[in-house]
Design a protein around this motif. Structure first.
Motif, PDB file in Angstrom:
ATOM      1  N   LEU A 251       0.898  -0.693   0.124  1.00 48.38           N
ATOM      2  CA  LEU A 251       0.174   0.224   0.013  1.00 48.38           C
ATOM      3  C   LEU A 251       1.157   1.278  -0.300  1.00 48.38           C
ATOM      4  N   GLN A 252       2.038   0.961   1.021  1.00 50.49           N
ATOM      5  CA  GLN A 252       2.952   2.432   0.853  1.00 50.49           C
ATOM      6  C   GLN A 252       3.515   2.583  -0.478  1.00 50.49           C
ATOM      7  N   LEU A 253       3.609   1.427  -1.195  1.00 43.77           N
ATOM      8  CA  LEU A 253       4.466   1.658  -2.623  1.00 43.77           C
ATOM      9  C   LEU A 253       3.144   2.521  -3.451  1.00 43.77           C
ATOM     10  N   ALA A 254       2.130   1.796  -3.626  1.00 48.76           N
ATOM     11  CA  ALA A 254       1.109   2.086  -4.311  1.00 48.76           C
ATOM     12  C   ALA A 254       0.773   3.905  -4.246  1.00 48.76           C
ATOM     13  N   GLN A 255       1.165   4.371  -2.900  1.00 52.25           N
ATOM     14  CA  GLN A 255       1.203   6.057  -2.269  1.00 52.25           C
ATOM     15  C   GLN A 255       2.446   5.968  -3.034  1.00 52.25           C
ATOM     16  N   GLN A 256       3.007   5.598  -3.371  1.00 52.14           N
ATOM     17  CA  GLN A 256       4.446   6.648  -4.127  1.00 52.14           C
ATOM     18  C   GLN A 256       3.878   6.411  -5.483  1.00 52.14           C
ATOM     19  N   GLN A 257       3.401   5.498  -6.231  1.00 56.81           N
ATOM     20  CA  GLN A 257       3.501   5.587  -7.752  1.00 56.81           C
ATOM     21  C   GLN A 257       2.578   5.569  -7.899  1.00 56.81           C
ATOM     22  N   ALA A 258       1.071   6.226  -7.190  1.00 63.03           N
ATOM     23  CA  ALA A 258       0.090   7.110  -7.759  1.00 63.03           C
ATOM     24  C   ALA A 258       0.154   8.630  -8.633  1.00 63.03           C
ATOM     25  N   ALA A 259      -0.043   8.868  -9.018  1.00 65.79           N
ATOM     26  CA  ALA A 259      -0.983   9.930  -9.529  1.00 65.79           C
ATOM     27  C   ALA A 259      -1.712  11.160  -9.732  1.00 65.79           C
ATOM     28  N   SER A 260      -3.118  10.216  -9.986  1.00 64.84           N
ATOM     29  CA  SER A 260      -4.350  10.546  -9.972  1.00 64.84           C
ATOM     30  C   SER A 260      -4.935  10.835  -8.596  1.00 64.84           C
ATOM     31  N   SER A 261      -5.472  12.021  -7.733  1.00 59.38           N
ATOM     32  CA  SER A 261      -5.768  12.919  -6.843  1.00 59.38           C
ATOM     33  C   SER A 261      -7.184  11.717  -6.030  1.00 59.38           C
ATOM     34  N   GLU A 262      -7.885  11.105  -7.257  1.00 59.09           N
ATOM     35  CA  GLU A 262      -8.666   9.981  -7.097  1.00 59.09           C
ATOM     36  C   GLU A 262      -8.397   8.634  -6.322  1.00 59.09           C
ATOM     37  N   LEU A 263      -7.333   8.839  -7.391  1.00 62.40           N
ATOM     38  CA  LEU A 263      -6.575   6.680  -6.585  1.00 62.40           C
ATOM     39  C   LEU A 263      -5.737   7.065  -5.684  1.00 62.40           C
ATOM     40  N   VAL A 264      -5.021   8.572  -4.722  1.00 67.72           N
ATOM     41  CA  VAL A 264      -4.734   8.905  -4.017  1.00 67.72           C
ATOM     42  C   VAL A 264      -5.147   8.609  -2.777  1.00 67.72           C
ATOM     43  N   ALA A 265      -6.312   9.152  -2.510  1.00 65.99           N
ATOM     44  CA  ALA A 265      -6.841   9.159  -1.543  1.00 65.99           C
ATOM     45  C   ALA A 265      -7.316   7.618  -1.097  1.00 65.99           C
ATOM     46  N   GLU A 266      -7.596   6.743  -2.589  1.00 63.28           N
ATOM     47  CA  GLU A 266      -8.289   5.587  -2.125  1.00 63.28           C
ATOM     48  C   GLU A 266      -6.898   5.228  -1.722  1.00 63.28           C
ATOM     49  N   ILE A 267      -5.776   5.310  -1.922  1.00 58.42           N
ATOM     50  CA  ILE A 267      -4.926   4.923  -1.340  1.00 58.42           C
ATOM     51  C   ILE A 267      -4.510   4.499   0.014  1.00 58.42           C
ATOM     52  N   LYS A 268      -5.059   5.856   0.689  1.00 62.36           N
ATOM     53  CA  LYS A 268      -4.959   7.092   1.903  1.00 62.36           C
ATOM     54  C   LYS A 268      -6.326   6.241   2.581  1.00 62.36           C
ATOM     55  N   LYS A 269      -7.156   5.795   2.433  1.00 65.01           N
ATOM     56  CA  LYS A 269      -8.517   4.860   2.935  1.00 65.01           C
ATOM     57  C   LYS A 269      -7.874   3.538   3.077  1.00 65.01           C
ATOM     58  N   ALA A 270      -7.502   2.539   2.660  1.00 63.20           N
ATOM     59  CA  ALA A 270      -6.732   1.775   3.066  1.00 63.20           C
ATOM     60  C   ALA A 270      -5.992   1.311   3.420  1.00 63.20           C
ATOM     61  N   LEU A 271      -4.960   2.449   3.951  1.00 64.17           N
ATOM     62  CA  LEU A 271      -3.979   2.512   4.824  1.00 64.17           C
ATOM     63  C   LEU A 271      -4.280   2.775   5.712  1.00 64.17           C
ATOM     64  N   LYS A 272      -5.263   3.858   6.421  1.00 63.05           N
ATOM     65  CA  LYS A 272      -5.682   4.365   7.848  1.00 63.05           C
ATOM     66  C   LYS A 272      -6.675   3.131   7.790  1.00 63.05           C
ATOM     67  N   ASP A 273      -7.814   1.914   7.356  1.00 61.42           N
ATOM     68  CA  ASP A 273      -8.432   0.960   7.605  1.00 61.42           C
ATOM     69  C   ASP A 273      -6.858  -0.104   7.746  1.00 61.42           C
ATOM     70  N   LEU A 274      -6.407  -0.099   7.270  1.00 62.34           N
ATOM     71  CA  LEU A 274      -5.586  -1.191   7.822  1.00 62.34           C
ATOM     72  C   LEU A 274      -4.834  -0.606   9.401  1.00 62.34           C
ATOM     73  N   ALA A 275      -4.031   1.030   9.280  1.00 62.01           N
ATOM     74  CA  ALA A 275      -3.814   0.648  10.756  1.00 62.01           C
ATOM     75  C   ALA A 275      -4.515   0.466  12.041  1.00 62.01           C
ATOM     76  N   LYS A 276      -5.973   0.964  11.236  1.00 64.45           N
ATOM     77  CA  LYS A 276      -6.712   1.087  12.587  1.00 64.45           C
ATOM     78  C   LYS A 276      -7.713  -0.008  13.132  1.00 64.45           C
ATOM     79  N   ALA A 277      -7.157  -1.491  12.025  1.00 68.29           N
ATOM     80  CA  ALA A 277      -7.548  -3.194  12.126  1.00 68.29           C
ATOM     81  C   ALA A 277      -7.575  -3.889  11.377  1.00 68.29           C
ATOM     82  N   PRO A 278      -6.378  -4.511  11.495  1.00 68.90           N
ATOM     83  CA  PRO A 278      -5.271  -5.350  10.061  1.00 68.90           C
ATOM     84  C   PRO A 278      -6.310  -6.235  10.675  1.00 68.90           C
ATOM     85  N   LEU A 279      -7.125  -6.569   9.681  1.00 62.85           N
ATOM     86  CA  LEU A 279      -7.934  -7.385   9.088  1.00 62.85           C
ATOM     87  C   LEU A 279      -7.267  -9.440   9.607  1.00 62.85           C
ATOM     88  N   THR A 280      -8.573 -10.397  10.572  1.00 59.44           N
ATOM     89  CA  THR A 280      -7.802 -11.505  10.425  1.00 59.44           C
ATOM     90  C   THR A 280      -8.922 -11.815   9.422  1.00 59.44           C
TER      91      THR A 280
END
Length: 424
Positions: A84-113
């Protein structure tokens, strides 16, 4: 004009970028975009460049986003975060950057089992490279917020030439599931599933997938057999040809490789790849001048392979083309954090006894990043001595040559320098 155009002749990079994007070679496109000099473009060309750049960056980012989400579902939050961090570095469009940021936040809040779902035996088991893990969910039963099976398949096929990808989309679900399993590194399950493919579907795509999977599991001779069959059925299957060539080079089957590569060049098939592999074969045979010539032709044709750049730079340096070698070493990416020279360039500068202050900075940074790797301590000692700081250099050199983790050839290099300075 890009670096390789300046070094090896005139080349318009925008068509190369356009071609890479059209062929879904997004990693190549990303590197070409980084190298391309936009100052020479017209306004219209600059607009096209920006669109192609965004497409390449976002496509790479989406692949890593998908991989990260898959790893999260499989209960591997650390590797998920890396993707996800690599995706964040690669992303260029603002929409995708926002989508990846959300995924990182979700991962930090509650890593899924990962939820354990019984999976049909035909669809394989757990990842062979990761040890025992909960069984993955079937590819068509994942969280509804994630891409469906068809979308995931399209992402996997993004790295394939468009004409091949289109054929894969028309294959049976059984075959497609096997391909997907192979791309999530469950080669054993993928091969097991491919055995169930009916005879009428065992075409060149089937032989290519089997050969690739066998190659990845170390069964090289079997892999070569299947890849040759794929090419007998479809001589224009470039991925099969390229995979076969790389496996044969690993087995030092140079004569057969040379014939195939020359045939591909005559057909105009992927000159960057062909010249790059010809460079490898010629180097294996000790034909250094021919290896260098093919390296130059590969780079001029658009290759961004760092290993090939190292080969060419080394051959140039040995042949006395110091300026050309330095240009290629300078073009190599910098590993780790921060700026400064990459370590190959720093070692080149040390050999040439130039830019020693910058050289020392690079080696000191490497020591901080890899404190257990004595190679960089040796390089620091050698740089001290090159700067006439003999006391500090010799003190460190005496210590590092006795490090049991220092490779034998570097130990010999250090001892030879120590002897030349102390007479011991």
């Amino acid at each position: 004009m890009g670096l390789f155009g300046r070094l090896f002749g005139s080349k318009d990079d925008l068509p190369a970028l356009r071609k890479a994007v059209n062929q879904h070679r997004f990693a190549d496109a990303h590197l070409i975009a980084q190298e391309l000099d936009t100052g020479s473009l017209t306004d219209e060309e600059r607009s096209e460049f920006e669109g192609l750049r965004i497409q390449a960056c976002d496509s790479l980012a989406r692949l890593n986003l998908q991989e990260g989400l898959g790893l999260q579902r499989s209960g591997d939050p650390e590797r998920a975060a890396e993707h996800l961090q690599l995706a964040q570095q690669q992303a260029a469009s603002s929409e995708l950057v926002a989508e990846i940021k959300k995924a990182l936040k979700d991962l930090a809040k509650a890593p899924l089992t990962p939820s354990v779902v019984d999976k049909p035996k035909a669809a394989g088991g757990s990842c062979a490279s990761c040890g025992p893990t909960p069984t993955r969910q079937p590819l068509d039963e994942v969280d509804s917020e994630l891409p469906d099976f068809a979308s995931q398949l399209e992402l996997v096929l993004a790295s394939y030439p468009p004409e091949l990808a289109e054929r894969y989309m028309g294959k049976s679900v059984l075959f497609q599931e096997a391909v997907m399993l192979g791309h999530v590194e469950d080669e054993a399950a993928a091969l097991k599933l491919l055995k169930k493919v009916p005879a009428e579907e065992k075409d060149d795509l089937f032989d290519f997938e089997v050969g690739s999977l066998l190659g990845r599991t170390g069964k090289v001779q079997e892999a070569i057999k299947y890849l040759k069959i794929a090419l007998e059925k479809n001589p224009d299957h470039l991925l099969a040809a390229e995979t076969l060539i790389m496996l044969q080079i690993s087995r030092k089957q140079g004569k057969e490789v040379l014939v195939r590569l020359e045939e591909m060049l005559e057909k105009g098939q992927d000159p960057a790849f062909c010249h790059g592999q010809l460079a490898n074969v010629r180097l294996q045979a000790g034909e250094r001048e021919k290896a260098l010539e093919h390296s130059k032709q590969a780079l001029a044709a658009g290759s961004q392979d760092p290993q090939l750049m190292l080969i060419a730079a080394g051959l140039m340096e040995q042949g006395g083309d110091i300026k050309g070698a330095e240009s290629l070493y300078s073009a190599l990416p910098i590993a780790g954090c921060g700026g400064g020279a990459n370590l190959h360039l720093a070692e080149f500068w040390l050999r040439q006894k130039k830019n020693l202050a910058k050289t020392l900075d690079s080696f000191n940074a490497a020591c901080r990043q890899e404190p257990d790797n004595p190679r960089w301590q040796l390089r620091v000692a050698q740089t001290y001595i090159a700067r006439k700081w003999d006391k500090q250099g010799l003190d460190l050199l005496r210590k590092v040559v006795n490090d049991p983790n220092l490779p034998a050839e570097l130990k010999q290099e250090g001892k030879a320098l120590l002897a030349s300075k102390t007479g011991a």
